[in-house]
Design a protein around this motif. Structure first.
Motif, PDB file in Angstrom:
ATOM      1  N   TYR A 208       0.833  -1.201   0.000  1.00  4.70           N
ATOM      2  CA  TYR A 208       0.000   0.000   0.000  1.00  4.70           C
ATOM      3  C   TYR A 208       0.873   1.259   0.000  1.00  4.70           C
ATOM      4  O   TYR A 208       0.453   2.312  -0.465  1.00  4.70           O
ATOM      5  N   TYR A 209       2.113   1.115   0.572  1.00  3.22           N
ATOM      6  CA  TYR A 209       2.989   2.270   0.789  1.00  3.22           C
ATOM      7  C   TYR A 209       4.282   2.217  -0.026  1.00  3.22           C
ATOM      8  O   TYR A 209       4.804   3.244  -0.435  1.00  3.22           O
ATOM      9  N   HIS A 210       4.796   1.005  -0.250  1.00  5.19           N
ATOM     10  CA  HIS A 210       6.165   0.847  -0.754  1.00  5.19           C
ATOM     11  C   HIS A 210       6.416   1.587  -2.060  1.00  5.19           C
ATOM     12  O   HIS A 210       7.451   2.257  -2.207  1.00  5.19           O
ATOM     13  N   TYR A 211       5.517   1.483  -3.018  1.00  2.00           N
ATOM     14  CA  TYR A 211       5.782   2.072  -4.330  1.00  2.00           C
ATOM     15  C   TYR A 211       5.968   3.588  -4.240  1.00  2.00           C
ATOM     16  O   TYR A 211       6.725   4.173  -5.007  1.00  2.00           O
ATOM     17  N   GLU A 212       5.297   4.225  -3.292  1.00  2.00           N
ATOM     18  CA  GLU A 212       5.403   5.665  -3.125  1.00  2.00           C
ATOM     19  C   GLU A 212       6.610   6.057  -2.276  1.00  2.00           C
ATOM     20  O   GLU A 212       7.231   7.090  -2.519  1.00  2.00           O
ATOM     21  N   PRO A 217      11.290   6.266  -6.906  1.00  2.00           N
ATOM     22  CA  PRO A 217      10.239   5.658  -7.726  1.00  2.00           C
ATOM     23  C   PRO A 217      10.424   5.976  -9.214  1.00  2.00           C
ATOM     24  O   PRO A 217      11.130   6.924  -9.579  1.00  2.00           O
ATOM     25  N   SER A 221       6.108   2.784 -10.798  1.00  2.00           N
ATOM     26  CA  SER A 221       5.798   2.840  -9.364  1.00  2.00           C
ATOM     27  C   SER A 221       4.495   3.600  -9.144  1.00  2.00           C
ATOM     28  O   SER A 221       3.663   3.207  -8.312  1.00  2.00           O
ATOM     29  N   TRP A 222       4.348   4.716  -9.865  1.00  2.00           N
ATOM     30  CA  TRP A 222       3.118   5.514  -9.757  1.00  2.00           C
ATOM     31  C   TRP A 222       1.904   4.689 -10.155  1.00  2.00           C
ATOM     32  O   TRP A 222       0.883   4.676  -9.460  1.00  2.00           O
ATOM     33  N   TYR A 225       1.131   1.984  -7.546  1.00  2.00           N
ATOM     34  CA  TYR A 225       0.618   2.525  -6.285  1.00  2.00           C
ATOM     35  C   TYR A 225      -0.904   2.641  -6.303  1.00  2.00           C
ATOM     36  O   TYR A 225      -1.556   2.449  -5.267  1.00  2.00           O
ATOM     37  N   GLN A 232      -2.367  -5.417  -4.358  1.00  2.00           N
ATOM     38  CA  GLN A 232      -1.204  -5.170  -3.497  1.00  2.00           C
ATOM     39  C   GLN A 232      -1.007  -6.325  -2.514  1.00  2.00           C
ATOM     40  O   GLN A 232       0.131  -6.737  -2.269  1.00  2.00           O
ATOM     41  N   SER A 274       9.539  -2.144 -11.236  1.00  2.00           N
ATOM     42  CA  SER A 274       8.691  -1.410 -10.289  1.00  2.00           C
ATOM     43  C   SER A 274       9.390  -0.252  -9.593  1.00  2.00           C
ATOM     44  O   SER A 274       8.734   0.500  -8.862  1.00  2.00           O
ATOM     45  N   HIS A 475       3.230  13.011  -1.875  1.00  2.00           N
ATOM     46  CA  HIS A 475       2.322  11.926  -2.227  1.00  2.00           C
ATOM     47  C   HIS A 475       2.208  11.869  -3.746  1.00  2.00           C
ATOM     48  O   HIS A 475       2.289  12.899  -4.422  1.00  2.00           O
TER      49      HIS A 475
END
Length: 521
Positions: A208-212, A217, A221-222, A225, A232, A274, A475
């Motif tokens: 839920y958080y890692h890609y951001e 990134p 990644s965007w 996310y 996820q 990713s 964000h």
């Protein structure tokens, strides 16, 4: 060389198929060494482009000062060498740093072109270890020692002097088993540190958080996310399966081992896509390749190359010296593996740690904790006489987020090392990362080396009068954002106050760190 006990003999291929070589690992060795040469090339390219501004005589963390302090602490250069082996104990200069970097780059190209022997691989290993051991925090990542361990094993996979792509000496199968042992420790260590570390790996919410929040990134990644939560959570489950279950099958007979190799390689490719995780995942593919034998490669590689490997078996000559060296290496690795294995089974597991001075057998892991929010330090300068009423202009880094409208880059396997350290610094204070004060000093003087690490210079004419650093929360901008921004951001507060070259406390700190000489203006 007879087939391994766990594998049936290779039958003669049909006339329409490329001839698979009788020995199981000629093509495996060829592919593995070429790919390792590529990783060395990227690593030395980073050194060629960044080493001087980072650790040169006038760099952010000068290596000559580092070696001098270490020598004084330990009592002599020889004691320093045994603590941190490096060719630079013989003498260090900017020219020497460049010589080692360029020599490593050239030798890595030679290996990429298909020419490798033990002496070349030993030289690459020694050159890179020399850089890592003086690189300080810029070279404090797990993939540095992973490259050293991977590269050292390659010394024993080649003949001593023959550097032809398919030499007379067959690959030592024992060394390929050591590569399987390496990928087993890499994958299992990464999986266990996650389960033992952050609760989000156990409740399946880490993605839920890692890609951001990952270091750098990229556009994928965007996209990842904003996938649904079920997607996820499945990604976390797949991560656990590949890291904790699949590596065991790397020790199984051929079919199971091939499937395990495909799963682990494909997993690394997904990680590569990713995000920009330096050359870590590219490097991790190298020991995965030892899971495959020549029956696998014969279906993928050009017919002419497969035929050359087949022909090499006809002139293959046994070498008692190479067999003895491989057995001796296995004994050494077995002994040195005791501490890493104890670390793996320990509830207090640590990651990315070397238990010996040559980094021959290490422990690995990644993302034992995952950040829930992304913070970024934005460095700004002004030429105005008063910082209170000034107009500030931002410095942009090569890859890390800055301007919200700037598209995240695709830059891996290349690693902009200062961008990574700024990512760490944003989660800490300036006092915990004192090199940032030296960085500000360099910006206040428009230092060409330091500016070469950045994407822009807002003050091309003359240096700024003040530099400050602001902390922002970033964000990913939701899809369909009107202004086309990739990020949204909000100011959190001041990370560094406005500093000028005549700021007394600033100058005193630089003197204490040895970055400002007593008579320097």
């Amino acid at each position: 060389m007879p087939p391994a006990p766990d594998e049936p003999p290779i039958t003669k291929p049909a006339a329409s198929s490329p001839a698979a070589p009788k020995s199981e690992y000629w093509l495996t060795r060829f592919v593995l060494l070429r790919f390792l040469g590529f990783i060395y090339f990227i690593a030395f390219l980073c050194a060629v482009k960044q080493l001087i501004p980072l650790i040169g005589h006038d760099g952010l963390l000068p290596a000559d000062d580092f070696l001098h302090r270490l020598s004084e602490h330990l009592g002599s250069n020889s004691e320093g060498f045994f603590e941190l082996p490096s060719l630079f104990w013989l003498g260090i200069s900017d020219d020497g740093l460049m010589l080692v970097s360029w020599l490593g780059l050239i030798l890595s190209v030679v290996v990429m072109c298909g020419y490798a022997n033990s002496l070349i691989m030993l030289a690459l290993w020694a050159l890179y270890m020399s850089i890592v051991n003086v690189g300080q925090l810029w070279y404090g990542y797990g993939w540095e020692i992973q490259l050293l361990e991977t590269g050292f094993l390659a010394v024993f996979l080649c003949p001593l002097l023959d550097w032809r792509p398919f030499p007379r000496r067959a690959p030592q199968v024992a060394v390929l088993w050591l590569y399987r042992w390496l990928i087993f420790r890499i994958m299992l260590g990464a999986g266990l540190i996650k389960l033992r570390g952050d609760a989000c790996w156990r409740d399946l919410t880490c993605l839920y958080y890692h890609y951001e929040t990952q270091p750098i990134p990229n556009p994928v990644s965007w996209w990842l996310y904003f996938r649904p939560h079920w997607f996820q959570r499945f990604g976390v489950l797949w991560n656990h399966f590949v890291e904790l279950i699949v590596p065991w099958f790397g020790f199984y007979p051929r079919i199971s081992r091939h499937i395990a190799g495909v799963l682990m390689v494909s997993f690394q490719i997904i990680l590569i896509i990713s995000g920009n995780l330096s050359f870590l995942n590219w490097l991790t593919i190298v020991p995965c390749l030892a899971c495959f034998n020549d029956t696998f490669w014969a279906r993928l590689l050009p017919r002419a190359l497969v035929q050359r490997a087949h022909d090499a078996t006809k002139r293959a000559q046994p070498s008692s010296g190479a067999e003895f060296a491989a057995v001796f290496l296995c004994l050494v690795i077995a002994i040195l593996s005791l501490e890493p294995v104890m670390n793996l089974i320990s509830p207090g597991q640590v990651m990315n740690t070397s238990f010996n001075r040559l980094s021959l057998v290490n422990t690995y892991g990644a993302f034992g904790t995952v950040g829930r929010e992304r913070f970024e330090i934005i460095f700004e300068g002004t030429s105005d006489p008063s910082p209170q009423s000034a107009t500030w202009r931002e410095y942009e880094f090569v890859a890390k987020p800055g301007d919200p409208k700037r598209r995240p880059p695709i830059i891996a396997p290349y690693q902009p090392r200062i961008d990574w350290q700024i990512w760490f610094a944003a989660m800490a204070t300036p006092q915990q990362y004192p090199w940032t004060f030296h960085f500000v000093w360099k910006l206040l003087h428009n230092d060409p080396g330091t500016l070469s690490l950045l994407a822009n210079n807002p003050f091309p004419g003359e240096p700024p009068r003040y530099i400050r650093a602001e902390l922002y929360r970033y964000h990913f901008a939701p899809p369909g954002t009107q202004d086309g921004a990739w990020w949204t951001r909000e100011r959190v507060g001041e990370w560094l106050p406005p500093l000028s070259v005549d700021h007394p406390q600033f100058r005193q700190l630089l003197r204490e760190e040895g970055w400002l000489k007593p008579n320097e203006p």
